[in-house]
Write a protein that holds these residues in place. Sequence first.
Motif: not given
Length: 115
Positions: A1-28
């Motif tokens: 099994q592999v577990q994936l947890v995303e983070s970093g989303g949200g609301l941003v204005q056009a032209g802005g930036s975001l960084r999403l993260s995905c942390a993996a654990s288990g049988r990586i």
Amino acid sequence: QVQLVESGGGLVQAGGSLRLSCAASGRIFSINAMGWYRQAPGKQRELVATIYISGRTNYADSVKGRVTISRDNAKNTVYLQMNSLKPEDTGVYYCRAYGAGMDYWGKGILVTVSS
């Protein structure tokens, strides 16, 4: 099994930036590639970017030049840096990890880009 947890989303204005993260654990050790996909309201899920175990990356044409996928092996985390965001980038972003005989998805995280 592999577990994936995303983070970093949200609301941003056009032209802005975001960084999403995905942390993996288990049988990586079974993972050959990790990717980010997105699903806009009323549309099918689509590929945004992939990073392979070799380090090779590929991007959807719609995000080339604005998005960078990267990884931190020490943290078992994959990132999606998104710049110059557009309203059409709005959607639920999913992390995916796959390899021989395995295919796992995160629960998804919402990104909303306001005009």
